[in-house]
Design a protein around this motif. Structure first.
Motif, PDB file in Angstrom:
ATOM      1  N   GLU A 114       0.893  -1.205   0.028  1.00  0.00           N
ATOM      2  CA  GLU A 114      -0.201   0.541  -0.059  1.00  0.00           C
ATOM      3  C   GLU A 114       1.087   1.113   0.109  1.00  0.00           C
ATOM      4  O   GLU A 114       0.781   2.402   0.087  1.00  0.00           O
ATOM      5  CB  GLU A 114      -0.844  -0.055   0.862  1.00  0.00           C
ATOM      6  N   SER A 115       2.420   1.059  -0.123  1.00  0.00           N
ATOM      7  CA  SER A 115       2.880   2.122  -0.186  1.00  0.00           C
ATOM      8  C   SER A 115       2.631   2.695   1.817  1.00  0.00           C
ATOM      9  O   SER A 115       2.498   4.583   1.283  1.00  0.00           O
ATOM     10  CB  SER A 115       3.480   2.884  -1.013  1.00  0.00           C
ATOM     11  N   ALA A 116       2.052   2.263   2.694  1.00  0.00           N
ATOM     12  CA  ALA A 116       0.994   3.429   3.381  1.00  0.00           C
ATOM     13  C   ALA A 116       2.474   4.236   4.203  1.00  0.00           C
ATOM     14  O   ALA A 116       3.319   3.584   4.797  1.00  0.00           O
ATOM     15  CB  ALA A 116       0.750   2.188   4.402  1.00  0.00           C
ATOM     16  N   GLN A 117       1.665   5.385   5.100  1.00  0.00           N
ATOM     17  CA  GLN A 117       2.537   5.679   5.616  1.00  0.00           C
ATOM     18  C   GLN A 117       2.094   6.497   7.155  1.00  0.00           C
ATOM     19  O   GLN A 117       2.456   6.852   8.084  1.00  0.00           O
ATOM     20  CB  GLN A 117       2.750   6.965   5.001  1.00  0.00           C
ATOM     21  N   TYR A 118       0.844   6.397   7.294  1.00  0.00           N
ATOM     22  CA  TYR A 118      -0.023   6.227   8.405  1.00  0.00           C
ATOM     23  C   TYR A 118      -1.248   5.006   8.788  1.00  0.00           C
ATOM     24  O   TYR A 118      -1.165   4.448   8.090  1.00  0.00           O
ATOM     25  CB  TYR A 118      -0.967   7.594   8.512  1.00  0.00           C
ATOM     26  N   PHE A 119      -0.343   3.952  10.272  1.00  0.00           N
ATOM     27  CA  PHE A 119      -0.905   2.631  10.764  1.00  0.00           C
ATOM     28  C   PHE A 119      -1.659   3.197  11.760  1.00  0.00           C
ATOM     29  O   PHE A 119      -0.713   3.780  12.582  1.00  0.00           O
ATOM     30  CB  PHE A 119       0.108   2.314  10.375  1.00  0.00           C
ATOM     31  N   ALA A 120      -2.373   3.052  11.871  1.00  0.00           N
ATOM     32  CA  ALA A 120      -2.863   2.611  13.064  1.00  0.00           C
ATOM     33  C   ALA A 120      -3.733   1.311  13.425  1.00  0.00           C
ATOM     34  O   ALA A 120      -3.991   0.551  12.438  1.00  0.00           O
ATOM     35  CB  ALA A 120      -4.517   3.590  13.312  1.00  0.00           C
ATOM     36  N   GLU A 121      -3.331   1.492  14.846  1.00  0.00           N
ATOM     37  CA  GLU A 121      -3.677  -0.478  15.379  1.00  0.00           C
ATOM     38  C   GLU A 121      -5.579   0.525  16.566  1.00  0.00           C
ATOM     39  O   GLU A 121      -4.776   0.860  17.238  1.00  0.00           O
ATOM     40  CB  GLU A 121      -3.345  -0.822  16.083  1.00  0.00           C
ATOM     41  N   LEU A 122      -6.096  -0.496  16.213  1.00  0.00           N
ATOM     42  CA  LEU A 122      -7.683  -0.193  16.840  1.00  0.00           C
ATOM     43  C   LEU A 122      -7.391  -1.848  17.687  1.00  0.00           C
ATOM     44  O   LEU A 122      -7.863  -2.744  17.499  1.00  0.00           O
ATOM     45  CB  LEU A 122      -8.996  -0.243  16.037  1.00  0.00           C
ATOM     46  N   GLY A 123      -7.415  -1.133  19.099  1.00  0.00           N
ATOM     47  CA  GLY A 123      -7.557  -1.966  20.430  1.00  0.00           C
ATOM     48  C   GLY A 123      -5.886  -3.149  20.282  1.00  0.00           C
ATOM     49  O   GLY A 123      -5.760  -4.331  20.116  1.00  0.00           O
TER      50      GLY A 123
END
Ligand SMILES: C[S@@+](CC[C@H](N)C(=O)[O-])C[C@H]1O[C@@H](n2cnc3c(N)ncnc32)[C@H](O)[C@@H]1O
Length: 249
Positions: free
Chosen positions: A118-127
């Motif tokens: 995804e060439s991701a720059q921002y990642f979040a994890e819920l819980g």
């Protein structure tokens, strides 16, 4: 309601054990038989009250574990200490919130590949639990900005401690329902089937169109996944990947 049902199931087990005891042949009437009857009765009660299946294991083990602990004759403060630790780890679970259980290394590897794709720059994890996912990701992707939310105090504290060397990863002690999801390229959640409809309704509008939601093990009802990744771990975990723009087209 969850706690009430659990208490009812335990009580039913107790009534069954006490009720059947006089009818048992004398050589079968022992504490062990009573414990087996109580546990089986509590499991039956749990089934009748339609509790989720993991409650069967809890009902099976509850009174036998209590009896085993009593036989150890521990000082009373140990029970209080164990209760406090359990509350701080499984915060809110008794009200029906999602309990702590951890993703496998193979799941983390699959998420890592998706982040690269995804060439991701921002990642979040819920819980985020104890950082089983975010800590290795922070190490493998030093450019990735990672924000994680965890509500239970002890897992959150462990997560913060484990993330201390990674400036790109932050774990906040927040309720995921109050967080802003709009800036992330990829969001990962490993929660519970019971909250997936509500989570889907929230993320549908709160996530950025084009971003990717990865839900471990639990699908969002009525959403069409872009792909389902089969992970080769013990639980044979499936990762449901939803492209946000597609999800509500
Ligand atoms: C199944 S565990 C997953 C842990 C971790 N994400 C992993 O994959 O290893 C779910 C976690 O979500 C947390 N949690 C449940 N409801 C939450 C909420 N409303 N806000 C923040 N965290 C929550 C629980 O405390 C638990 O640690």
């Amino acid at each position: 309601m969850t706690l009430f049902k659990a208490l009812l199931a335990q009580l039913l087990g107790l009534l069954i054990a006490i009720g059947l005891n006089p009818f048992l042949p004398p050589h079968y009437s022992s504490w062990i038989t009573l414990l087996i009857l109580q546990s089986s009765g509590a499991m039956l009660g749990s089934k009748l009250l339609r509790q989720p299946s993991w409650w069967l294991v809890i009902h099976l083990l509850f009174l036998p574990s209590a009896a085993a602990l009593l036989s150890l004759q521990l000082a009373a403060y140990w029970y209080l200490l164990i209760l406090i630790v359990l509350i701080l780890v499984f915060w809110g679970t008794v009200k029906g919130d999602v309990p702590l259980f951890l993703s496998s290394t193979a799941v983390v590897e699959a998420i890592s590949k998706l982040i690269t794709q995804e060439s991701a720059q921002y990642f979040a994890e819920l819980g985020a639990g104890i950082g089983t996912v975010t800590v290795p990701l922070a190490k493998q992707h030093p450019q990735l900005i990672i924000n994680a939310w965890e509500r239970a105090p002890i897992p959150w504290a462990i997560n913060v401690w484990r993330s201390r060397h990674y400036a790109n990863s932050h774990c906040y002690r927040s309720n995921l329902w109050n967080c802003d999801f709009s800036q992330y390229d990829v969001i990962f959640a490993f929660l519970s089937p019971t909250i997936m409809p509500e989570l889907g309704a929230k993320l549908q509008t709160a996530m950025r169109p084009g971003s990717l939601l990865i839900s471990s093990s639990f699908a969002i009802p009525d959403w069409k996944p872009e792909s389902i990744k089969q992970v080769n771990d013990l639980a044979k975990t499936q990762l449901y990947c939803y492209r946000i723009a597609d999800a509500y087209e």
